[in-house]
Motif scaffolding. Structure first.
Motif, PDB file in Angstrom:
ATOM      1  N   GLU A  26      11.152 -58.361 -12.038  1.00 42.13           N
ATOM      2  CA  GLU A  26      10.320 -57.186 -11.468  1.00 42.13           C
ATOM      3  C   GLU A  26      10.624 -55.957 -12.092  1.00 42.13           C
ATOM      4  O   GLU A  26      10.178 -55.058 -12.569  1.00 42.13           O
ATOM      5  N   ILE A  27      12.062 -55.831 -12.079  1.00 38.61           N
ATOM      6  CA  ILE A  27      12.747 -54.459 -12.238  1.00 38.61           C
ATOM      7  C   ILE A  27      12.712 -54.234 -13.669  1.00 38.61           C
ATOM      8  O   ILE A  27      12.564 -53.245 -14.098  1.00 38.61           O
ATOM      9  N   ASP A  28      13.193 -55.386 -14.735  1.00 36.68           N
ATOM     10  CA  ASP A  28      13.228 -55.354 -15.900  1.00 36.68           C
ATOM     11  C   ASP A  28      11.978 -54.810 -16.541  1.00 36.68           C
ATOM     12  O   ASP A  28      10.914 -55.389 -16.187  1.00 36.68           O
ATOM     13  N   CYS A  29      11.780 -53.778 -17.353  1.00 32.17           N
ATOM     14  CA  CYS A  29      10.499 -53.248 -17.765  1.00 32.17           C
ATOM     15  C   CYS A  29       9.617 -52.796 -16.782  1.00 32.17           C
ATOM     16  O   CYS A  29       8.224 -52.469 -16.910  1.00 32.17           O
ATOM     17  N   GLY A  30      10.077 -52.574 -15.630  1.00 32.93           N
ATOM     18  CA  GLY A  30       9.149 -52.147 -14.327  1.00 32.93           C
ATOM     19  C   GLY A  30       9.437 -50.556 -14.520  1.00 32.93           C
ATOM     20  O   GLY A  30       9.975 -49.889 -15.202  1.00 32.93           O
ATOM     21  N   MET A  38      13.368 -52.399  -5.012  1.00 27.71           N
ATOM     22  CA  MET A  38      14.041 -53.792  -5.377  1.00 27.71           C
ATOM     23  C   MET A  38      15.579 -53.695  -6.018  1.00 27.71           C
ATOM     24  O   MET A  38      16.324 -54.815  -5.791  1.00 27.71           O
ATOM     25  N   VAL A  39      15.589 -52.593  -6.624  1.00 24.75           N
ATOM     26  CA  VAL A  39      17.214 -52.338  -7.173  1.00 24.75           C
ATOM     27  C   VAL A  39      17.933 -52.322  -5.886  1.00 24.75           C
ATOM     28  O   VAL A  39      19.070 -52.820  -5.992  1.00 24.75           O
ATOM     29  N   LEU A  40      17.883 -51.604  -4.885  1.00 24.17           N
ATOM     30  CA  LEU A  40      18.569 -51.660  -3.969  1.00 24.17           C
ATOM     31  C   LEU A  40      18.729 -53.014  -2.859  1.00 24.17           C
ATOM     32  O   LEU A  40      19.724 -53.539  -2.473  1.00 24.17           O
ATOM     33  N   GLU A  41      17.584 -53.681  -3.038  1.00 23.77           N
ATOM     34  CA  GLU A  41      17.701 -54.918  -2.423  1.00 23.77           C
ATOM     35  C   GLU A  41      18.510 -56.006  -3.186  1.00 23.77           C
ATOM     36  O   GLU A  41      19.266 -56.734  -2.661  1.00 23.77           O
ATOM     37  N   PHE A  55      18.987 -52.921 -15.752  1.00 19.56           N
ATOM     38  CA  PHE A  55      18.132 -54.107 -15.524  1.00 19.56           C
ATOM     39  C   PHE A  55      17.175 -53.925 -16.885  1.00 19.56           C
ATOM     40  O   PHE A  55      16.544 -55.194 -17.060  1.00 19.56           O
ATOM     41  N   GLN A  56      17.124 -53.014 -17.462  1.00 12.72           N
ATOM     42  CA  GLN A  56      16.079 -52.678 -18.756  1.00 12.72           C
ATOM     43  C   GLN A  56      16.643 -53.523 -19.851  1.00 12.72           C
ATOM     44  O   GLN A  56      17.812 -53.280 -20.197  1.00 12.72           O
ATOM     45  N   GLY A  57      15.928 -54.299 -20.392  1.00 11.43           N
ATOM     46  CA  GLY A  57      16.009 -54.938 -21.624  1.00 11.43           C
ATOM     47  C   GLY A  57      17.014 -56.408 -21.335  1.00 11.43           C
ATOM     48  O   GLY A  57      17.304 -57.107 -22.574  1.00 11.43           O
ATOM     49  N   ILE A  58      16.940 -56.782 -20.063  1.00 10.76           N
ATOM     50  CA  ILE A  58      17.710 -58.052 -19.921  1.00 10.76           C
ATOM     51  C   ILE A  58      16.815 -59.289 -20.697  1.00 10.76           C
ATOM     52  O   ILE A  58      17.508 -59.927 -21.444  1.00 10.76           O
ATOM     53  N   TYR A  59      15.429 -59.322 -20.649  1.00 11.42           N
ATOM     54  CA  TYR A  59      14.555 -60.097 -21.244  1.00 11.42           C
ATOM     55  C   TYR A  59      14.893 -60.225 -22.783  1.00 11.42           C
ATOM     56  O   TYR A  59      14.692 -61.251 -23.211  1.00 11.42           O
ATOM     57  N   GLY A  60      15.095 -59.239 -23.235  1.00 15.01           N
ATOM     58  CA  GLY A  60      15.497 -59.072 -24.711  1.00 15.01           C
ATOM     59  C   GLY A  60      16.827 -59.781 -25.128  1.00 15.01           C
ATOM     60  O   GLY A  60      16.833 -60.493 -26.222  1.00 15.01           O
ATOM     61  N   GLY A  61      17.836 -60.194 -24.214  1.00 20.71           N
ATOM     62  CA  GLY A  61      18.961 -60.675 -24.645  1.00 20.71           C
ATOM     63  C   GLY A  61      19.087 -62.100 -24.116  1.00 20.71           C
ATOM     64  O   GLY A  61      19.869 -62.962 -24.673  1.00 20.71           O
ATOM     65  N   GLN A  62      18.358 -62.261 -22.810  1.00 21.47           N
ATOM     66  CA  GLN A  62      18.695 -63.646 -22.167  1.00 21.47           C
ATOM     67  C   GLN A  62      17.693 -63.778 -21.056  1.00 21.47           C
ATOM     68  O   GLN A  62      17.047 -62.821 -20.803  1.00 21.47           O
ATOM     69  N   ASP A  63      17.543 -65.029 -20.663  1.00 17.95           N
ATOM     70  CA  ASP A  63      16.574 -65.092 -19.405  1.00 17.95           C
ATOM     71  C   ASP A  63      17.112 -64.517 -18.224  1.00 17.95           C
ATOM     72  O   ASP A  63      18.485 -64.460 -18.075  1.00 17.95           O
ATOM     73  N   HIS A  64      16.486 -64.071 -17.269  1.00 14.41           N
ATOM     74  CA  HIS A  64      16.849 -63.485 -15.983  1.00 14.41           C
ATOM     75  C   HIS A  64      17.810 -64.419 -15.286  1.00 14.41           C
ATOM     76  O   HIS A  64      18.768 -63.812 -14.715  1.00 14.41           O
ATOM     77  N   ASP A  65      17.333 -65.750 -15.392  1.00 14.84           N
ATOM     78  CA  ASP A  65      18.314 -66.708 -14.356  1.00 14.84           C
ATOM     79  C   ASP A  65      19.727 -66.739 -14.948  1.00 14.84           C
ATOM     80  O   ASP A  65      20.788 -66.647 -14.134  1.00 14.84           O
ATOM     81  N   THR A  66      19.877 -66.683 -16.298  1.00 12.32           N
ATOM     82  CA  THR A  66      21.381 -66.820 -16.952  1.00 12.32           C
ATOM     83  C   THR A  66      22.043 -65.223 -16.364  1.00 12.32           C
ATOM     84  O   THR A  66      23.036 -65.375 -16.052  1.00 12.32           O
ATOM     85  N   TRP A  67      21.110 -64.257 -16.535  1.00 13.98           N
ATOM     86  CA  TRP A  67      21.862 -62.907 -16.368  1.00 13.98           C
ATOM     87  C   TRP A  67      22.247 -62.875 -14.788  1.00 13.98           C
ATOM     88  O   TRP A  67      23.421 -62.465 -14.575  1.00 13.98           O
ATOM     89  N   VAL A  68      21.685 -63.377 -13.840  1.00 14.90           N
ATOM     90  CA  VAL A  68      21.853 -63.300 -12.398  1.00 14.90           C
ATOM     91  C   VAL A  68      22.857 -64.260 -12.308  1.00 14.90           C
ATOM     92  O   VAL A  68      24.072 -63.840 -11.667  1.00 14.90           O
TER      93      VAL A  68
END
Length: 159
Positions: A26-30, A38-41, A55-68
Protein backbone atom coordinates in the motif's frame (compact mmCIF):
# COMPACT_ATOMS: atom_id res chain seq x y z
CA UNK A 1 25.42 -29.98 5.03
CA UNK A 2 23.10 -28.71 7.73
CA UNK A 3 23.82 -25.27 9.14
CA UNK A 4 23.38 -24.41 12.80
CA UNK A 5 20.56 -22.10 13.75
CA UNK A 6 22.69 -18.92 13.92
CA UNK A 7 23.47 -19.35 10.23
CA UNK A 8 19.91 -20.06 9.13
CA UNK A 9 17.20 -17.53 8.33
CA UNK A 10 15.07 -17.19 11.45
CA UNK A 11 11.54 -18.53 11.56
CA UNK A 12 9.20 -15.61 11.13
CA UNK A 13 5.66 -15.04 12.31
CA UNK A 14 3.82 -15.56 9.02
CA UNK A 15 0.84 -13.44 10.12
CA UNK A 16 3.24 -10.57 10.79
CA UNK A 17 4.92 -11.09 7.40
CA UNK A 18 1.52 -11.03 5.69
CA UNK A 19 0.47 -7.83 7.50
CA UNK A 20 3.79 -6.06 6.81
CA UNK A 21 3.71 -7.18 3.18
CA UNK A 22 0.23 -5.75 2.79
CA UNK A 23 1.30 -2.46 4.37
CA UNK A 24 4.43 -2.21 2.22
CA UNK A 25 2.37 -2.82 -0.94
CA UNK A 26 0.00 0.00 0.00
CA UNK A 27 2.82 2.40 0.86
CA UNK A 28 4.94 1.60 -2.21
CA UNK A 29 3.84 4.00 -4.93
CA UNK A 30 1.20 5.39 -2.60
CA UNK A 31 0.69 9.00 -1.69
CA UNK A 32 2.60 10.22 1.33
CA UNK A 33 -0.38 11.90 2.97
CA UNK A 34 -2.61 8.86 2.56
CA UNK A 35 -0.08 6.30 3.75
CA UNK A 36 1.79 8.05 6.57
CA UNK A 37 -0.26 6.18 9.19
CA UNK A 38 0.69 2.91 7.44
CA UNK A 39 4.39 3.81 7.63
CA UNK A 40 3.99 4.37 11.36
CA UNK A 41 2.16 1.06 11.77
CA UNK A 42 4.81 -0.78 9.74
CA UNK A 43 7.59 0.72 11.85
CA UNK A 44 5.82 -0.16 15.08
CA UNK A 45 5.20 -3.77 14.02
CA UNK A 46 8.64 -4.31 12.47
CA UNK A 47 10.67 -2.32 15.01
CA UNK A 48 12.07 -0.18 12.21
CA UNK A 49 12.27 3.54 11.51
CA UNK A 50 11.56 3.74 7.79
CA UNK A 51 10.40 6.88 6.06
CA UNK A 52 7.78 6.99 3.31
CA UNK A 53 10.56 7.21 0.69
CA UNK A 54 12.12 3.94 1.88
CA UNK A 55 9.11 2.10 0.51
CA UNK A 56 9.08 3.71 -2.91
CA UNK A 57 10.28 1.45 -5.70
CA UNK A 58 10.34 -1.83 -3.76
CA UNK A 59 8.17 -3.42 -6.43
CA UNK A 60 10.68 -2.49 -9.12
CA UNK A 61 13.42 -4.50 -7.41
CA UNK A 62 11.70 -7.43 -5.73
CA UNK A 63 8.36 -8.56 -4.43
CA UNK A 64 7.12 -7.07 -1.18
CA UNK A 65 7.09 -10.38 0.69
CA UNK A 66 10.82 -10.85 0.00
CA UNK A 67 11.57 -7.28 1.03
CA UNK A 68 9.65 -7.65 4.30
CA UNK A 69 11.44 -10.90 5.15
CA UNK A 70 14.80 -9.24 4.53
CA UNK A 71 13.81 -6.37 6.81
CA UNK A 72 12.80 -8.81 9.55
CA UNK A 73 16.02 -10.83 9.09
CA UNK A 74 18.27 -7.81 9.57
CA UNK A 75 18.67 -8.10 13.38
CA UNK A 76 19.88 -11.68 12.87
CA UNK A 77 22.63 -10.73 10.41
CA UNK A 78 25.72 -10.60 12.60
CA UNK A 79 29.18 -12.09 12.85
CA UNK A 80 29.37 -15.59 14.29
CA UNK A 81 32.73 -15.71 16.09
CA UNK A 82 33.23 -19.47 15.76
CA UNK A 83 31.96 -19.88 12.19
CA UNK A 84 33.87 -22.67 10.46
CA UNK A 85 35.26 -22.82 6.96
CA UNK A 86 32.86 -25.68 6.22
CA UNK A 87 29.94 -23.48 7.26
CA UNK A 88 31.20 -20.62 5.09
CA UNK A 89 31.51 -23.01 2.16
CA UNK A 90 27.97 -24.29 2.70
CA UNK A 91 26.55 -20.76 2.82
CA UNK A 92 28.59 -19.89 -0.28
CA UNK A 93 27.22 -22.96 -2.06
CA UNK A 94 23.67 -21.97 -1.21
CA UNK A 95 24.27 -18.45 -2.53
CA UNK A 96 26.10 -19.51 -5.68
CA UNK A 97 23.50 -22.17 -6.52
CA UNK A 98 20.54 -20.00 -5.42
CA UNK A 99 19.55 -22.90 -3.18
CA UNK A 100 16.46 -21.55 -1.47
CA UNK A 101 13.93 -18.77 -1.73
CA UNK A 102 15.30 -15.36 -2.69
CA UNK A 103 15.06 -14.04 0.87
CA UNK A 104 16.93 -17.11 2.21
CA UNK A 105 19.71 -16.76 -0.36
CA UNK A 106 19.98 -13.08 0.52
CA UNK A 107 20.20 -13.99 4.21
CA UNK A 108 23.17 -16.29 3.53
CA UNK A 109 24.82 -13.67 1.33
CA UNK A 110 24.48 -11.08 4.10
CA UNK A 111 25.82 -13.60 6.63
CA UNK A 112 28.82 -14.22 4.40
CA UNK A 113 29.41 -10.48 4.10
CA UNK A 114 29.54 -10.00 7.88
CA UNK A 115 31.57 -13.16 8.53
CA UNK A 116 34.16 -12.91 5.74
CA UNK A 117 36.56 -9.95 5.94
CA UNK A 118 36.46 -9.09 2.24
CA UNK A 119 34.63 -5.93 1.24
CA UNK A 120 34.39 -7.09 -2.39
CA UNK A 121 32.82 -10.47 -1.68
CA UNK A 122 29.79 -9.82 -3.88
CA UNK A 123 32.06 -9.12 -6.85
CA UNK A 124 34.00 -12.31 -6.19
CA UNK A 125 30.79 -14.35 -6.19
CA UNK A 126 28.85 -12.73 -9.01
CA UNK A 127 31.44 -10.78 -11.03
CA UNK A 128 34.83 -12.46 -10.67
CA UNK A 129 36.04 -10.70 -13.84
CA UNK A 130 35.55 -7.38 -11.99
CA UNK A 131 37.04 -8.73 -8.77
CA UNK A 132 40.23 -9.87 -10.52
CA UNK A 133 40.23 -7.02 -13.08
CA UNK A 134 40.38 -9.51 -15.94
CA UNK A 135 37.76 -8.73 -18.60
CA UNK A 136 37.77 -12.23 -20.06
CA UNK A 137 37.90 -14.10 -16.74
CA UNK A 138 35.74 -17.12 -17.45
CA UNK A 139 36.65 -19.59 -14.72
CA UNK A 140 33.67 -20.74 -12.73
CA UNK A 141 34.61 -20.79 -9.07
CA UNK A 142 33.52 -23.54 -6.74
CA UNK A 143 32.16 -22.55 -3.33
CA UNK A 144 35.37 -23.86 -1.77
CA UNK A 145 37.50 -21.76 -4.11
CA UNK A 146 35.37 -18.67 -3.53
CA UNK A 147 35.68 -18.97 0.26
CA UNK A 148 39.43 -19.60 0.05
CA UNK A 149 39.93 -16.60 -2.24
CA UNK A 150 37.66 -14.37 -0.15
CA UNK A 151 39.62 -15.20 2.98
CA UNK A 152 43.07 -15.07 1.42
CA UNK A 153 43.18 -12.45 -1.35
CA UNK A 154 42.70 -8.77 -1.87
CA UNK A 155 40.77 -7.64 -4.91
CA UNK A 156 42.75 -5.93 -7.66
CA UNK A 157 40.11 -3.68 -9.21
CA UNK A 158 38.30 -0.75 -7.73
CA UNK A 159 34.54 -1.37 -7.76
Amino acid sequence: MALRSELMPPKLDEKLVLKLTSLSEEIDCGERDLTEHMVLEFNQLASTSFDFLDFQGIYGGQDHDTWVRKVLYEPYIKPVPDVTTDELVEMMRRVMECDGAEHEVDFWLFMLEVNVPNERLVDLIFRPHVYFAVADFSQELSPEQAVYLALNTTAVADG
